[in-house]
Design a protein around this motif. Structure first.
Motif, PDB file in Angstrom:
ATOM      1  N   GLY A  53       0.863  -1.183   0.000  1.00 54.99           N
ATOM      2  CA  GLY A  53       0.000   0.000   0.000  1.00 54.99           C
ATOM      3  C   GLY A  53       0.894   1.225   0.000  1.00 54.99           C
ATOM      4  N   THR A  54       0.814   2.026  -1.054  1.00 52.71           N
ATOM      5  CA  THR A  54       1.699   3.201  -1.133  1.00 52.71           C
ATOM      6  C   THR A  54       0.896   4.485  -0.931  1.00 52.71           C
ATOM      7  OG1 THR A  54       1.533   3.353  -3.542  1.00 52.71           O
ATOM      8  CG2 THR A  54       3.312   1.994  -2.663  1.00 52.71           C
TER       9      THR A  54
ATOM     10  N   THR B 149      12.168  -0.213  -4.577  1.00 55.68           N
ATOM     11  CA  THR B 149      11.596  -0.654  -5.845  1.00 55.68           C
ATOM     12  C   THR B 149      10.099  -0.804  -5.663  1.00 55.68           C
ATOM     13  OG1 THR B 149      13.583  -1.968  -6.223  1.00 55.68           O
ATOM     14  CG2 THR B 149      11.691  -2.447  -7.627  1.00 55.68           C
ATOM     15  N   ALA B 150       9.317  -0.053  -6.424  1.00 51.68           N
ATOM     16  CA  ALA B 150       7.868  -0.234  -6.375  1.00 51.68           C
ATOM     17  C   ALA B 150       7.498  -1.346  -7.354  1.00 51.68           C
ATOM     18  CB  ALA B 150       7.167   1.068  -6.737  1.00 51.68           C
ATOM     19  N   THR B 151       6.503  -2.152  -6.982  1.00 53.74           N
ATOM     20  CA  THR B 151       6.166  -3.303  -7.817  1.00 53.74           C
ATOM     21  C   THR B 151       4.719  -3.731  -7.648  1.00 53.74           C
ATOM     22  OG1 THR B 151       6.830  -5.569  -8.371  1.00 53.74           O
ATOM     23  CG2 THR B 151       6.959  -4.973  -6.057  1.00 53.74           C
ATOM     24  N   LEU B 152       4.191  -4.376  -8.706  1.00 54.10           N
ATOM     25  CA  LEU B 152       2.880  -5.020  -8.642  1.00 54.10           C
ATOM     26  C   LEU B 152       3.052  -6.506  -8.355  1.00 54.10           C
ATOM     27  CD1 LEU B 152       1.539  -3.556 -12.022  1.00 54.10           C
ATOM     28  CD2 LEU B 152       0.857  -2.761  -9.748  1.00 54.10           C
ATOM     29  N   ASP B 153       4.311  -6.976  -8.380  1.00 56.41           N
ATOM     30  CA  ASP B 153       4.621  -8.411  -8.315  1.00 56.41           C
ATOM     31  C   ASP B 153       4.711  -8.878  -6.852  1.00 56.41           C
ATOM     32  OD1 ASP B 153       5.699 -10.946  -8.434  1.00 56.41           O
ATOM     33  OD2 ASP B 153       7.204 -10.438  -9.948  1.00 56.41           O
TER      34      ASP B 153
ATOM     35  N   VAL C 151       4.733  -2.281  -2.529  1.00 53.49           N
ATOM     36  CA  VAL C 151       3.763  -3.027  -3.333  1.00 53.49           C
ATOM     37  C   VAL C 151       2.456  -2.248  -3.425  1.00 53.49           C
ATOM     38  CG1 VAL C 151       2.409  -5.167  -3.437  1.00 53.49           C
ATOM     39  CG2 VAL C 151       4.762  -5.211  -2.525  1.00 53.49           C
ATOM     40  N   ASP C 152       1.910  -2.161  -4.640  1.00 54.98           N
ATOM     41  CA  ASP C 152       0.563  -1.590  -4.792  1.00 54.98           C
ATOM     42  C   ASP C 152      -0.153  -2.326  -5.910  1.00 54.98           C
ATOM     43  OD1 ASP C 152      -0.469   1.387  -3.500  1.00 54.98           O
ATOM     44  OD2 ASP C 152      -1.695   0.498  -5.087  1.00 54.98           O
ATOM     45  N   ILE C 153      -1.444  -2.013  -6.077  1.00 53.64           N
ATOM     46  CA  ILE C 153      -2.218  -2.669  -7.134  1.00 53.64           C
ATOM     47  C   ILE C 153      -2.495  -1.690  -8.274  1.00 53.64           C
ATOM     48  CG2 ILE C 153      -3.327  -4.451  -5.717  1.00 53.64           C
ATOM     49  CD1 ILE C 153      -5.708  -2.564  -5.340  1.00 53.64           C
TER      50      ILE C 153
ATOM     51  N   ALA D  99      -0.041  -1.760   4.930  1.00 58.11           N
ATOM     52  CA  ALA D  99      -0.650  -0.423   5.003  1.00 58.11           C
ATOM     53  C   ALA D  99      -1.731  -0.295   3.938  1.00 58.11           C
ATOM     54  CB  ALA D  99       0.429   0.654   4.839  1.00 58.11           C
ATOM     55  N   ALA D 100      -2.458  -1.379   3.755  1.00 56.24           N
ATOM     56  CA  ALA D 100      -3.580  -1.382   2.803  1.00 56.24           C
ATOM     57  C   ALA D 100      -4.774  -0.668   3.446  1.00 56.24           C
ATOM     58  CB  ALA D 100      -3.929  -2.829   2.446  1.00 56.24           C
TER      59      ALA D 100
END
Ligand SMILES: NC(=O)c1ccc[n+]([C@@H]2O[C@H](COP(=O)([O-])OP(=O)(O)OC[C@H]3O[C@@H](n4cnc5c(N)ncnc54)[C@H](O)[C@@H]3O)[C@@H](O)[C@H]2O)c1
Length: 165
Positions: free
Chosen positions: A11-12, A66-70, A32-34, A84-85
Motif C-alpha cells: 500500500g503506497t 523498488t515499487a512493484t505489482l509483483d 507493493v501496490d495494485i 498499510a492497505a
C-alpha cells in the motif's frame, strides 16, 4: 555493519509510502501496490501523494526502493511485510472493511509464511488475535499509526506520542 533486511511495504498511501521511503535508506524495500500508475511514478522517484518530505527524499536520497505489482517476488524475498492497505469504515454495517488486509495476509501465507507481518492499517479491537487464530500464524503483529497526512514521513521520522486537539 548493521544487518540489511528486505522489507515489503504493502500500500503506497500516506502510511505505506512514508515507511517505505524511510526504511529504504538502510534496507532493501519493495513498495507493493495494485495501481500501475503509482508504481511507475515511485520508480521514477516522483511521489504519487502530496508530502513535502516524501517528495524530497524520493528526489534527493539514495534509496534502495523498488515499487512493484509483483507480490510473489516481493513477499518471497521479505523478512518483514508492513501492511498499510486501506480499511475503510462502512457506516452501513458499522464495520471496518478489512478485506484488503486479509488479501495481503493470505498471499504472504502462500509465498512466505515465515515473514513477520506488521499491520499498520486501522483495524478493530481483537482483529490481530482473530486473524492469528484463523491463519494459525504467530507472525502477525499490530503497530498503530499516528501520522498526519502531508506530514507523513516527518511524523514517522520524528514521532511524537502525545495527541494535540
Ligand atoms: N492516512 C492517515 O493519516 C492514517 C493514519 C493512521 C492509520 N491509517 C490507516 O492506514 C491504512 C492506510 O491508510 P492510507 O491513508 O495510507 O491509505 P491510502 O488509501 O492513501 O493508500 C492505500 C494504498 O493501498 C493500495 N492498495 C489497496 N488494496 C491493496 C492490496 N490488496 N494490495 C496492495 N496495495 C493495495 C491502494 O492502491 C493505495 O495506494 C488505513 O487502514 C488507514 O485507516 C491512516
Amino acid at each position: 555493519m548493521d544487518k540489511k533486511y528486505t522489507v515489503a511495504v504493502v500500500g503506497t498511501g500516506y502510511v505505506g509510502l512514508s515507511i517505505a521511503t524511510l526504511l529504504s535508506q538502510h534496507h532493501k524495500v519493495y513498495a507493493v501496490d495494485i495501481i500501475p500508475e503509482k508504481v511507475e511514478k515511485i520508480n521514477q522517484r516522483k511521489s504519487p501523494i502530496q508530502d513535502e518530505y516524501i517528495e524530497k527524499y524520493l528526489a534527493e536520497k539514495d534509496l534502495d526502493l523498488t515499487a512493484t505489482l509483483d507480490v510473489e517476488k516481493a513477499y518471497s524475498a521479505a523478512d518483514f511485510v508492513v501492511i498499510a492497505a486501506p480499511t475503510n469504515y462502512d457506516s452501513a454495517t458499522q464495520h471496518f472493511d478489512t478485506s484488503a488486509v486479509e488479501n495481503v495476509i493470505d498471499l504472504v501465507m502462500k509465498y512466505n509464511p515465515n515473514a513477520i507481518m506488521a499491520i499498520k492499517s486501522t483495524i478493530p479491537v481483537g482483529y490481530t488475535k482473530s486473524i492469528r487464530e484463523k491463519t494459525g500464524s504467530k507472525n502477525i503483529i499490530f503497530s498503530p499509526e499516528f501520522l498526519r497526512e502531508s506530514k507523513a514521513l516527518y511524523d514517522n521520522g520524528y514521532p511524537k506520542f502525545s495527541v494535540e486537539f
